[in-house]
Design a protein around this motif. Structure first.
Motif, PDB file in Angstrom:
ATOM      1  N   HIS A  18      92.659  24.906  57.182  1.00 35.86           N
ATOM      2  CA  HIS A  18      91.737  24.869  56.035  1.00 35.86           C
ATOM      3  C   HIS A  18      92.167  23.787  55.040  1.00 35.86           C
ATOM      4  O   HIS A  18      91.332  23.050  54.517  1.00 35.86           O
ATOM      5  CB  HIS A  18      91.753  26.197  55.278  1.00 35.86           C
ATOM      6  CG  HIS A  18      91.216  27.381  56.039  1.00 35.86           C
ATOM      7  ND1 HIS A  18      91.973  28.478  56.326  1.00 35.86           N
ATOM      8  CD2 HIS A  18      89.990  27.637  56.552  1.00 35.86           C
ATOM      9  CE1 HIS A  18      91.243  29.372  56.966  1.00 35.86           C
ATOM     10  NE2 HIS A  18      90.032  28.889  57.132  1.00 35.86           N
ATOM     11  N   ILE A  19      93.464  23.740  54.769  1.00 30.58           N
ATOM     12  CA  ILE A  19      93.987  22.780  53.774  1.00 30.58           C
ATOM     13  C   ILE A  19      93.670  21.352  54.219  1.00 30.58           C
ATOM     14  O   ILE A  19      93.259  20.505  53.431  1.00 30.58           O
ATOM     15  CB  ILE A  19      95.506  22.987  53.559  1.00 30.58           C
ATOM     16  CG1 ILE A  19      95.746  24.382  52.965  1.00 30.58           C
ATOM     17  CG2 ILE A  19      96.108  21.888  52.676  1.00 30.58           C
ATOM     18  CD1 ILE A  19      97.210  24.834  52.933  1.00 30.58           C
ATOM     19  N   ASP A  20      93.811  21.110  55.507  1.00 24.44           N
ATOM     20  CA  ASP A  20      93.518  19.792  56.073  1.00 24.44           C
ATOM     21  C   ASP A  20      92.037  19.438  55.877  1.00 24.44           C
ATOM     22  O   ASP A  20      91.706  18.311  55.495  1.00 24.44           O
ATOM     23  CB  ASP A  20      93.883  19.809  57.567  1.00 24.44           C
ATOM     24  CG  ASP A  20      93.790  18.446  58.197  1.00 24.44           C
ATOM     25  OD1 ASP A  20      94.674  17.612  57.945  1.00 24.44           O
ATOM     26  OD2 ASP A  20      92.815  18.194  58.943  1.00 24.44           O
ATOM     27  N   HIS A  57      97.033  28.742  44.951  1.00 22.31           N
ATOM     28  CA  HIS A  57      98.437  28.367  45.070  1.00 22.31           C
ATOM     29  C   HIS A  57      98.604  27.148  45.971  1.00 22.31           C
ATOM     30  O   HIS A  57      99.358  26.228  45.662  1.00 22.31           O
ATOM     31  CB  HIS A  57      99.240  29.556  45.619  1.00 22.31           C
ATOM     32  CG  HIS A  57     100.714  29.349  45.587  1.00 22.31           C
ATOM     33  ND1 HIS A  57     101.395  28.698  46.588  1.00 22.31           N
ATOM     34  CD2 HIS A  57     101.639  29.691  44.661  1.00 22.31           C
ATOM     35  CE1 HIS A  57     102.677  28.653  46.280  1.00 22.31           C
ATOM     36  NE2 HIS A  57     102.850  29.248  45.118  1.00 22.31           N
ATOM     37  N   GLU A  58      97.885  27.117  47.077  1.00 25.58           N
ATOM     38  CA  GLU A  58      98.063  26.032  48.046  1.00 25.58           C
ATOM     39  C   GLU A  58      97.330  24.752  47.683  1.00 25.58           C
ATOM     40  O   GLU A  58      97.638  23.697  48.219  1.00 25.58           O
ATOM     41  CB  GLU A  58      97.648  26.500  49.450  1.00 25.58           C
ATOM     42  CG  GLU A  58      98.511  27.628  49.997  1.00 25.58           C
ATOM     43  CD  GLU A  58     100.013  27.403  49.799  1.00 25.58           C
ATOM     44  OE1 GLU A  58     100.467  26.242  49.876  1.00 25.58           O
ATOM     45  OE2 GLU A  58     100.729  28.390  49.555  1.00 25.58           O
ATOM     46  N   THR A 121      89.920  18.729  62.158  1.00 26.40           N
ATOM     47  CA  THR A 121      91.287  18.710  61.638  1.00 26.40           C
ATOM     48  C   THR A 121      92.168  17.790  62.465  1.00 26.40           C
ATOM     49  O   THR A 121      91.797  17.358  63.551  1.00 26.40           O
ATOM     50  CB  THR A 121      92.003  20.075  61.786  1.00 26.40           C
ATOM     51  OG1 THR A 121      91.640  20.633  63.002  1.00 26.40           O
ATOM     52  CG2 THR A 121      91.770  20.958  60.630  1.00 26.40           C
ATOM     53  N   ASP A 122      93.350  17.618  61.960  1.00 27.04           N
ATOM     54  CA  ASP A 122      94.389  16.959  62.724  1.00 27.04           C
ATOM     55  C   ASP A 122      94.551  17.751  64.028  1.00 27.04           C
ATOM     56  O   ASP A 122      94.449  18.978  64.036  1.00 27.04           O
ATOM     57  CB  ASP A 122      95.683  17.039  61.904  1.00 27.04           C
ATOM     58  CG  ASP A 122      96.754  16.141  62.461  1.00 27.04           C
ATOM     59  OD1 ASP A 122      97.170  15.235  61.734  1.00 27.04           O
ATOM     60  OD2 ASP A 122      97.183  16.347  63.617  1.00 27.04           O
ATOM     61  N   PHE A 146     102.043  27.257  60.993  1.00 25.21           N
ATOM     62  CA  PHE A 146     100.630  27.542  60.754  1.00 25.21           C
ATOM     63  C   PHE A 146     100.290  27.764  59.282  1.00 25.21           C
ATOM     64  O   PHE A 146      99.189  27.485  58.840  1.00 25.21           O
ATOM     65  CB  PHE A 146     100.199  28.802  61.522  1.00 25.21           C
ATOM     66  CG  PHE A 146     100.614  28.812  62.966  1.00 25.21           C
ATOM     67  CD1 PHE A 146     100.415  27.702  63.760  1.00 25.21           C
ATOM     68  CD2 PHE A 146     101.204  29.941  63.527  1.00 25.21           C
ATOM     69  CE1 PHE A 146     100.791  27.703  65.092  1.00 25.21           C
ATOM     70  CE2 PHE A 146     101.584  29.958  64.864  1.00 25.21           C
ATOM     71  CZ  PHE A 146     101.386  28.825  65.645  1.00 25.21           C
ATOM     72  N   LEU A 147     101.269  28.316  58.558  1.00 21.84           N
ATOM     73  CA  LEU A 147     101.000  28.719  57.172  1.00 21.84           C
ATOM     74  C   LEU A 147     102.019  28.149  56.208  1.00 21.84           C
ATOM     75  O   LEU A 147     103.214  28.106  56.515  1.00 21.84           O
ATOM     76  CB  LEU A 147     101.062  30.254  57.051  1.00 21.84           C
ATOM     77  CG  LEU A 147     100.132  31.086  57.922  1.00 21.84           C
ATOM     78  CD1 LEU A 147     100.436  32.567  57.714  1.00 21.84           C
ATOM     79  CD2 LEU A 147      98.675  30.800  57.586  1.00 21.84           C
TER      80      LEU A 147
END
Ligand code: ADP
Length: 161
Positions: A18-20, A57-58, A121-122, A146-147
């Protein structure tokens, strides 16, 4: 005018995948609205509040370009009301395609002015899903790849024996 994208998902929990997608989307859009969904067909491990807390947070480093909301109505309605022109979704493997294909066309029927954008994603995250993470966690597997650490901690707490 600022270009706004809407990224809907369960984020149960947010993963490196998700972050990617968020980082890639921010190269296209000035602002991103993250829509944390309540899916009546899915039971979640984390409450909405917990999922939002982990997302915040992320994504702290780009938080000025992000707003996080919870879903109360159809995704296209949220997009329209908030001035987002596009719905952003991540694509992993071919298995994602069928569902995304149906959703995109359904959304188009609901509102033809809102289009969808798909990002990949990557490679190293292309197999990664929140469900996989939960399956690994249930067997006390290592989630480091993963996290992010904060999320990993929260997940492990849920599965503490
Ligand atoms: P949903 O229940 O809406 O599928 P998810 O949180 O599982 O919610 O996923 C939200 C979006 O993020 C989906 O478009 C999904 O394909 C995408 N996504 C999740 N994990 C990844 C990943 N590892 N790589 C690319 N996209 C991903």
């Amino acid at each position: 005018m600022a270009k706004i994208g809407l990224y809907p998902g369960s984020f149960d929990p947010i993963t490196y995948g998700h972050i990617d997608i968020v980082k890639r989307a921010l190269k296209i859009f000035d602002k991103l609205i993250i829509l944390v969904s309540v899916n009546p067909n899915k039971t979640t491990l984390f409450s909405q509040e917990e999922r939002i807390d982990m997302i915040k947070h992320e994504l702290l480093e780009c938080i000025d370009k992000i707003s996080i909301i919870t879903s109360k109505t159809l995704t296209v309605k949220h997009a329209k009301e908030l001035g987002a022109t596009h719905i952003i979704r991540g694509l992993r493997a071919l298995t994602d395609f069928e569902y995304e294909f149906q959703m995109t066309h359904a959304n188009r029927v609901l509102d033809k002015t809102i289009d969808s954008v798909f990002l990949m994603t990557d490679n190293k995250f292309s197999f990664l899903s929140s469900s996989t993470v939960k399956e690994i966690a249930a067997f006390q597997g290592d989630l480091t790849n993963f996290l992010p650490p904060y999320v990993k901690e929260k997940v492990m707490k849920k599965y503490q024996r």
